[in-house]
Design a protein around this motif. Structure first.
Motif, PDB file in Angstrom:
ATOM      1  N   GLY A  24       0.801  -1.218   0.000  1.00 12.96           N
ATOM      2  CA  GLY A  24       0.000   0.000   0.000  1.00 12.96           C
ATOM      3  C   GLY A  24       0.832   1.265   0.000  1.00 12.96           C
ATOM      4  N   ASP A  25       2.113   1.149   0.341  1.00 13.34           N
ATOM      5  CA  ASP A  25       3.028   2.293   0.268  1.00 13.34           C
ATOM      6  C   ASP A  25       3.436   2.537  -1.180  1.00 13.34           C
ATOM      7  N   PHE A  26       3.841   3.767  -1.455  1.00 17.15           N
ATOM      8  CA  PHE A  26       4.457   4.078  -2.739  1.00 17.15           C
ATOM      9  C   PHE A  26       5.962   4.181  -2.555  1.00 17.15           C
ATOM     10  N   LEU A  27       6.698   3.629  -3.498  1.00 15.08           N
ATOM     11  CA  LEU A  27       8.148   3.806  -3.479  1.00 15.08           C
ATOM     12  C   LEU A  27       8.469   5.271  -3.764  1.00 15.08           C
ATOM     13  N   PRO A  28       9.695   5.724  -3.440  1.00 13.64           N
ATOM     14  CA  PRO A  28      10.096   7.079  -3.835  1.00 13.64           C
ATOM     15  C   PRO A  28       9.910   7.274  -5.341  1.00 13.64           C
ATOM     16  N   SER A  29       9.731   8.504  -5.753  1.00 15.18           N
ATOM     17  CA  SER A  29       9.528   8.797  -7.173  1.00 15.18           C
ATOM     18  C   SER A  29      10.762   8.421  -7.979  1.00 15.18           C
ATOM     19  N   GLU A  30      10.597   8.339  -9.289  1.00 22.08           N
ATOM     20  CA  GLU A  30      11.736   8.024 -10.156  1.00 22.08           C
ATOM     21  C   GLU A  30      12.856   9.047  -9.957  1.00 22.08           C
TER      22      GLU A  30
END
Length: 238
Positions: A24-30
């Motif tokens: 459910g978390d998002f990884l850091p942006s590109e």
């Protein structure tokens, strides 16, 4: 040492496994990942694509890379991935013990499939996770196309040698999964309890030119692995 994008993917997979990034978390942006790893946007995208193929993340347009809720102490069935590649990608810290390697006759049939090759290299390997036996692999590498195999290759990744050294193009496999009582010798190697069955995966792998090159029977302790099939839809052109 692997390619840069593979090392980034492995590091992120480790972080997901150890719950630094939760489902459910998002990884850091590109952009943030580029800065974090000191790499290009293209390399970062390759790493994220690798994680997506493994089923660890879902890339959402305009939002980022969402961590999926998939238990990764599992063995993928539908993909064609060597145990060593899986070990490296998911950080299983597994050990491989080569029990035997010898040249002999190839099986005449694998299941219902007739085998044209007359010779094969037989390899038996025990996969050990957390100091306990988990998987027993028995492989026949068919001759042709594989005529020789250095002794140290079986300890590592067969596919790395076949692709990088022999230049073979590994493409697809058929697999059959059953639950069976196994021979006493196999049960002993897997430390199975009396009358405890094993999950057996039989795979016939092919090169891109449709040549069969590997027959594999993998015996899994039922308490060590779950089998989860993660598949991405590929639309067919009409």
């Amino acid at each position: 040492m692997g390619l840069k994008h593979e090392m980034i993917a492995q590091d992120l997979a480790e972080k997901i496994k150890h719950q630094q990034f939760l489902p459910g978390d998002f990884l850091p942006s590109e952009k943030q990942l580029c800065e974090l790893y000191g790499t290009s946007r293209e390399t970062t995208r390759k790493a994220l694509n690798h994680l997506a193929e493994l089923g660890l993340i879902q890339k959402l347009k305009g939002k980022g890379s969402l961590v999926l809720d998939i238990q990764k102490y599992t063995f993928p069935i539908s993909g064609i991935t060597s145990f060593q590649e899986l070990n490296d990608s998911l950080g299983l810290h597994a050990q491989t013990k080569v029990l035997q390697q010898k040249t002999g006759a190839a099986p005449k049939y694998f299941g219902q499939t007739p085998i044209e090759a007359k010779k094969a290299i037989f390899i038996e390997r025990l996969r050990i996770i957390d100091q306990q036996p988990a998987v027993l692999d028995q492989d026949y590498l068919l001759d042709p196309p594989i005529t020789v195999l250095p002794k140290d290759v079986a300890q590592h990744s067969l596919y790395a040698y076949l692709e990088n050294e022999l230049g073979l193009e590994i493409d697809y496999a058929t697999k059959e999964i059953t639950v069976e009582q196994v021979e006493p010798a196999i049960a002993e190697k897997l430390a199975l309890k009396a009358n405890e069955p094993a999950v057996v995966v039989r795979s016939l792998s092919y090169l891109a030119d449709t040549t069969p090159f590997q027959l594999t029977t993998s015996y899994h302790r039922p308490d060590k692995f779950k089998f989860i099939d993660f598949a991405r839809r590929k639309k067919l052109n009409h």
